[in-house]
Design a protein around this motif. Structure first.
Motif, mmCIF file in Angstrom:
data_model
loop_
_atom_site.group_PDB
_atom_site.id
_atom_site.type_symbol
_atom_site.label_atom_id
_atom_site.label_comp_id
_atom_site.label_asym_id
_atom_site.label_seq_id
_atom_site.Cartn_x
_atom_site.Cartn_y
_atom_site.Cartn_z
ATOM 1 N N ALA B 190 0.823 -1.219 0.000
ATOM 2 C CA ALA B 190 0.000 0.000 0.000
ATOM 3 C C ALA B 190 0.853 1.264 0.000
ATOM 4 O O ALA B 190 0.479 2.286 -0.589
ATOM 5 N N GLN B 191 2.021 1.211 0.641
ATOM 6 C CA GLN B 191 2.820 2.429 0.820
ATOM 7 C C GLN B 191 3.944 2.590 -0.189
ATOM 8 O O GLN B 191 4.422 3.704 -0.397
ATOM 9 N N VAL B 192 4.395 1.483 -0.761
ATOM 10 C CA VAL B 192 5.522 1.594 -1.700
ATOM 11 C C VAL B 192 5.006 2.075 -3.053
ATOM 12 O O VAL B 192 4.101 1.485 -3.637
ATOM 13 N N ASP B 193 5.615 3.176 -3.543
ATOM 14 C CA ASP B 193 5.195 3.756 -4.808
ATOM 15 C C ASP B 193 6.187 3.342 -5.914
ATOM 16 O O ASP B 193 7.410 3.430 -5.715
ATOM 17 N N LEU B 194 5.638 2.895 -7.024
ATOM 18 C CA LEU B 194 6.502 2.380 -8.099
ATOM 19 C C LEU B 194 7.480 3.444 -8.589
ATOM 20 O O LEU B 194 8.681 3.192 -8.734
ATOM 21 N N HIS B 195 6.997 4.666 -8.837
ATOM 22 C CA HIS B 195 7.849 5.704 -9.396
ATOM 23 C C HIS B 195 8.846 6.234 -8.367
ATOM 24 O O HIS B 195 10.060 6.264 -8.596
ATOM 25 N N GLY B 201 14.249 5.443 -6.536
ATOM 26 C CA GLY B 201 15.055 4.945 -5.416
ATOM 27 C C GLY B 201 16.004 3.841 -5.834
ATOM 28 O O GLY B 201 17.207 3.939 -5.613
ATOM 29 N N VAL B 202 15.455 2.811 -6.440
ATOM 30 C CA VAL B 202 16.296 1.641 -6.746
ATOM 31 C C VAL B 202 17.030 1.817 -8.074
ATOM 32 O O VAL B 202 18.266 1.803 -8.117
ATOM 33 N N LEU B 203 16.285 2.013 -9.144
ATOM 34 C CA LEU B 203 16.900 1.964 -10.476
ATOM 35 C C LEU B 203 17.787 3.171 -10.783
ATOM 36 O O LEU B 203 18.934 3.019 -11.190
ATOM 37 N N PHE B 204 17.230 4.377 -10.582
ATOM 38 C CA PHE B 204 17.967 5.582 -10.951
ATOM 39 C C PHE B 204 19.245 5.725 -10.123
ATOM 40 O O PHE B 204 20.331 5.965 -10.653
ATOM 41 N N LYS B 205 19.095 5.557 -8.808
ATOM 42 C CA LYS B 205 20.266 5.704 -7.935
ATOM 43 C C LYS B 205 21.306 4.638 -8.234
ATOM 44 O O LYS B 205 22.497 4.927 -8.303
ATOM 45 N N SER B 206 20.852 3.405 -8.410
ATOM 46 C CA SER B 206 21.833 2.334 -8.620
ATOM 47 C C SER B 206 22.558 2.508 -9.956
ATOM 48 O O SER B 206 23.745 2.192 -10.065
ATOM 49 N N LEU B 207 21.853 3.017 -10.963
ATOM 50 C CA LEU B 207 22.522 3.302 -12.235
ATOM 51 C C LEU B 207 23.618 4.358 -12.046
ATOM 52 O O LEU B 207 24.738 4.206 -12.547
ATOM 53 N N ALA B 208 23.264 5.421 -11.312
ATOM 54 C CA ALA B 208 24.232 6.491 -11.067
ATOM 55 C C ALA B 208 25.418 5.965 -10.261
ATOM 56 O O ALA B 208 26.584 6.247 -10.594
ATOM 57 N N PHE B 209 25.142 5.160 -9.235
ATOM 58 C CA PHE B 209 26.230 4.613 -8.416
ATOM 59 C C PHE B 209 27.086 3.647 -9.244
ATOM 60 O O PHE B 209 28.315 3.617 -9.110
ATOM 61 N N LEU B 247 28.162 8.268 -1.199
ATOM 62 C CA LEU B 247 27.388 8.929 -0.138
ATOM 63 C C LEU B 247 27.054 10.376 -0.510
ATOM 64 O O LEU B 247 25.941 10.851 -0.251
ATOM 65 N N ALA B 248 28.016 11.068 -1.139
ATOM 66 C CA ALA B 248 27.751 12.452 -1.543
ATOM 67 C C ALA B 248 26.691 12.484 -2.648
ATOM 68 O O ALA B 248 25.752 13.303 -2.601
ATOM 69 N N LEU B 249 26.835 11.584 -3.605
ATOM 70 C CA LEU B 249 25.876 11.531 -4.713
ATOM 71 C C LEU B 249 24.488 11.127 -4.209
ATOM 72 O O LEU B 249 23.466 11.619 -4.708
ATOM 73 N N ASP B 250 24.465 10.256 -3.208
ATOM 74 C CA ASP B 250 23.187 9.831 -2.630
ATOM 75 C C ASP B 250 22.436 11.029 -2.048
ATOM 76 O O ASP B 250 21.228 11.189 -2.251
ATOM 77 N N PHE B 251 23.184 11.883 -1.362
ATOM 78 C CA PHE B 251 22.555 13.073 -0.782
ATOM 79 C C PHE B 251 22.000 13.974 -1.890
ATOM 80 O O PHE B 251 20.850 14.428 -1.825
ATOM 81 N N VAL B 252 22.802 14.205 -2.905
ATOM 82 C CA VAL B 252 22.383 15.085 -4.006
ATOM 83 C C VAL B 252 21.156 14.501 -4.718
ATOM 84 O O VAL B 252 20.150 15.205 -4.946
ATOM 85 N N LEU B 253 21.215 13.220 -5.031
ATOM 86 C CA LEU B 253 20.105 12.587 -5.748
ATOM 87 C C LEU B 253 18.832 12.580 -4.903
ATOM 88 O O LEU B 253 17.741 12.843 -5.412
ATOM 89 N N THR B 254 18.992 12.278 -3.619
ATOM 90 C CA THR B 254 17.815 12.267 -2.729
ATOM 91 C C THR B 254 17.179 13.651 -2.681
ATOM 92 O O THR B 254 15.953 13.783 -2.738
ATOM 93 N N ALA B 255 18.035 14.688 -2.578
ATOM 94 C CA ALA B 255 17.521 16.053 -2.518
ATOM 95 C C ALA B 255 16.738 16.408 -3.785
ATOM 96 O O ALA B 255 15.714 17.090 -3.736
ATOM 97 N N PHE B 256 17.206 15.925 -4.937
ATOM 98 C CA PHE B 256 16.533 16.250 -6.193
ATOM 99 C C PHE B 256 15.325 15.360 -6.470
ATOM 100 O O PHE B 256 14.357 15.800 -7.080
ATOM 101 N N LEU B 257 15.402 14.112 -6.024
ATOM 102 C CA LEU B 257 14.357 13.150 -6.385
ATOM 103 C C LEU B 257 13.190 13.139 -5.416
ATOM 104 O O LEU B 257 12.118 12.643 -5.754
ATOM 105 N N MET B 258 13.385 13.647 -4.206
ATOM 106 C CA MET B 258 12.298 13.573 -3.215
ATOM 107 C C MET B 258 11.157 14.521 -3.555
ATOM 108 O O MET B 258 11.370 15.594 -4.067
#
Lengths: 278, 258
Positions: B190-195, B201-209, B247-258
């Motif tokens: 119910a709470q997990v959103d595909l996009h 979260g999974v695909l975009f970040k892991s590709l960047a990493f 870790l730095a990229l994670d912060f940047v991506l999270t800030a932009f993707l949230m």
């Protein structure tokens, strides 16, 4: 800019080097060096350690650019070649590394087959036969399935030689091919170099220190020191030309034109006896 | 004092030079992609090496991360009577942060270091020079296949990690601590959103990493001095630089993707 220069008047020279000047890390390696390597002959390049013999080979193959001068291989000015044309030229040059440089992921067979697989679309059966032919020539057909880590130094060098000749090149560059070999392996490599030159007419350039071995196979020797060719001639007589360079190098004298001491400041001053220096 | 400032300046200049060289190396890699397509078998071989061979560590670590996460959350949420939300919180934590980040850190330690060491040793033993002299482009044959393999392997490994973490959470939460199985799954779905959670979260970040870790690993291998000490230092630099970059990229991506 053109990729080639007009054929030299003397077409018997496969490699023609004119005015080569190279400075590495502030140290002059070559200073206006001229050198010709004749087709179909075995030419040796000798000289004290650190005089740039391997660097000279790197210039010939286009791995390293000179600060000035011209290197012409088979009528092509190496410095002016595009990447594709340089690679095309290299397909006609075999290079034997001092440490063999076999690809450690592949067995002996695949190491020799590697250039064929990369540059041809030959059917597998033909690749197999060509590789076995070359391995038979160096006496290692029975070692085709071994990995490089399972080979002795002499065997590894022979495999590298089989790989270097897999395209029947016009020129083979040998970088210290006799280093670290026992007398049996050394004679095997000597015999192979001679056979390749005599049967296939491959031009060979050897960088080596072993005069006894060079005398057996080379037709011409260049002695390089101080960035220039300081002596050249027949390997059987070059040691007797009387110049201080040949006397020191071939006589194995510790001091001479090549100084025993690496250039340094005043010794007494370095020991703290400042007054003694004066 | 002046000497210290000068040394600090040198470190900063060297670091910036490394980043600049790494950027130029990325351009070289991208330009070589069309040429490396003829070495597709090499890319597949590398995909096996960096992807399939990393599966064990990824699966085991994913399982334990999910288990410990569920254990911690259960005890915290039980204070507020919210243990039924544990499965959902485990899933969101894993999808959004822990999955991509921990997989990338493990990937840097397992595959990144071996890529750097392998290329460094190939340079030290003249194998790269030998390829050049056999008219085989080492960037297209050695560097690009490893970069592409890392890029492809990372999202797949992250998916495996996430699946194992959810399984670990389920084992501890449902099997051991007694959370209702239906509640565990229904709250999660119910709470997990595909996009937001899976794609971003999974695909975009892991590709960047994947791109960053593979780039650093391959670059360090090619840039290292061809000596045993040089290879050792380059391997260490791969882990350190990759960890910081992730870790730095994670912060940047999270800030932009949230």
């Amino acid at each position: 800019m053109t990729d080639s220069v007009p054929a030299t008047p003397d077409d018997s020279m496969l490699v023609r080097i004119r005015g080569l000047t190279t400075v590495l890390g502030g140290k002059t390696i070559f200073s206006d060096l001229d050198l010709d390597i004749p087709r179909g002959k075995i030419t040796a390049i000798m000289g004290p350690s650190g005089t740039g013999k391997t660097t000279l080979l790197k210039h010939i193959t286009g791995q390293m650019r000179a600060d000035a001068g011209e290197i012409v291989v088979d009528g092509l000015n190496v410095a002016e070649l595009s990447r594709e044309k340089l690679y095309k030229l290299r397909e006609g040059i075999g290079y034997l590394f001092q440490n063999s440089a076999l690809l450690t992921d592949f067995d002996v067979f695949e190491n020799v087959a590697f250039p064929l697989r990369q540059h041809t679309q030959l059917p597998e059966v033909l690749i197999r036969n060509l590789v076995l032919l070359k391995l038979q020539a160096v006496g290692l057909r029975g070692a085709a399935a071994l990995m490089p880590s399972e080979l002795s130094g002499g065997m590894a060098r022979r495999v590298a030689l089989a790989r270097a000749i897999v395209f029947d090149p016009m020129l083979i560059l040998y970088d210290e091919p006799f280093v670290g070999l026992d007398p049996v392996a050394l004679n095997q490599v000597l015999k192979l170099i001679r056979t390749l030159n005599q049967t296939l007419g491959i031009t060979s350039v050897l960088v080596a220190h072993e005069l006894a071995a060079i005398r057996q196979i080379a037709q011409h020797v260049f002695l390089i020191a101080n960035g220039k060719v300081v002596a050249q001639g027949d390997p059987k007589t070059i040691a007797d030309d009387g110049s201080p360079w040949t006397r020191q190098f071939f006589g194995g004298e510790a001091d001479g034109p090549v100084p025993f001491q690496y250039p340094a400041g005043d010794y007494a001053q370095a020991l703290g006896f400042a007054g003694a220096a004066k | 004092m002046n000497q210290r400032i000068s040394q600090d300046n040198n470190v900063v200049i060297q670091s910036l030079t490394q980043i600049g060289n790494c950027g130029l190396f990325l351009l070289t890699l991208l330009v070589a992609v069309p040429r490396s397509l003829r070495y597709i078998r090499e890319t597949i071989r590398q995909l096996w090496f960096v992807g399939a061979m990393s599966l064990t560590i990824i699966m085991v670590c994913g399982l334990f991360v999910g288990m410990v996460l569920m254990l911690q959350l259960y005890h915290v949420l039980s204070i507020f009577g919210g243990t039924s939300a544990s499965g959902m919180v485990v899933a969101l934590s894993v999808y959004r942060e822990l999955g991509p980040v921990v997989t990338a850190l493990l990937f840097a330690g397992r595959a990144g270091t071996s890529i750097t060491a392998e290329i460094g040793l190939m340079r030290a033993t003249d194998q790269i020079d030998a390829m050049e002299l056999m008219a085989v482009d080492p960037i297209a044959y050695v560097a690009t296949p490893r970069f592409l393999a890392g890029l492809i392997a990372m999202p797949l490994l992250t998916c495996v990690f996430c699946a194992m973490a959810i399984l670990g959470g389920h084992l501890v939460g449902v099997t051991w601590l007694g959370i209702d199985n239906g509640t565990f799954w229904s709250n999660m779905t119910a709470q997990v959103d595909l996009h937001t959670d899976i794609v971003n979260g999974v695909l975009f970040k892991s590709l960047a990493f994947g791109a960053v870790v593979s780039l650093i690993a391959v670059f360090q291998g090619f840039a290292t001095p061809p000596t045993s000490e040089g290879v050792a230092r380059a391997t260490t630099r791969t882990v350190v630089a990759s960890s910081i970059a992730i870790l730095a990229l994670d912060f940047v991506l999270t800030a932009f993707l949230m």
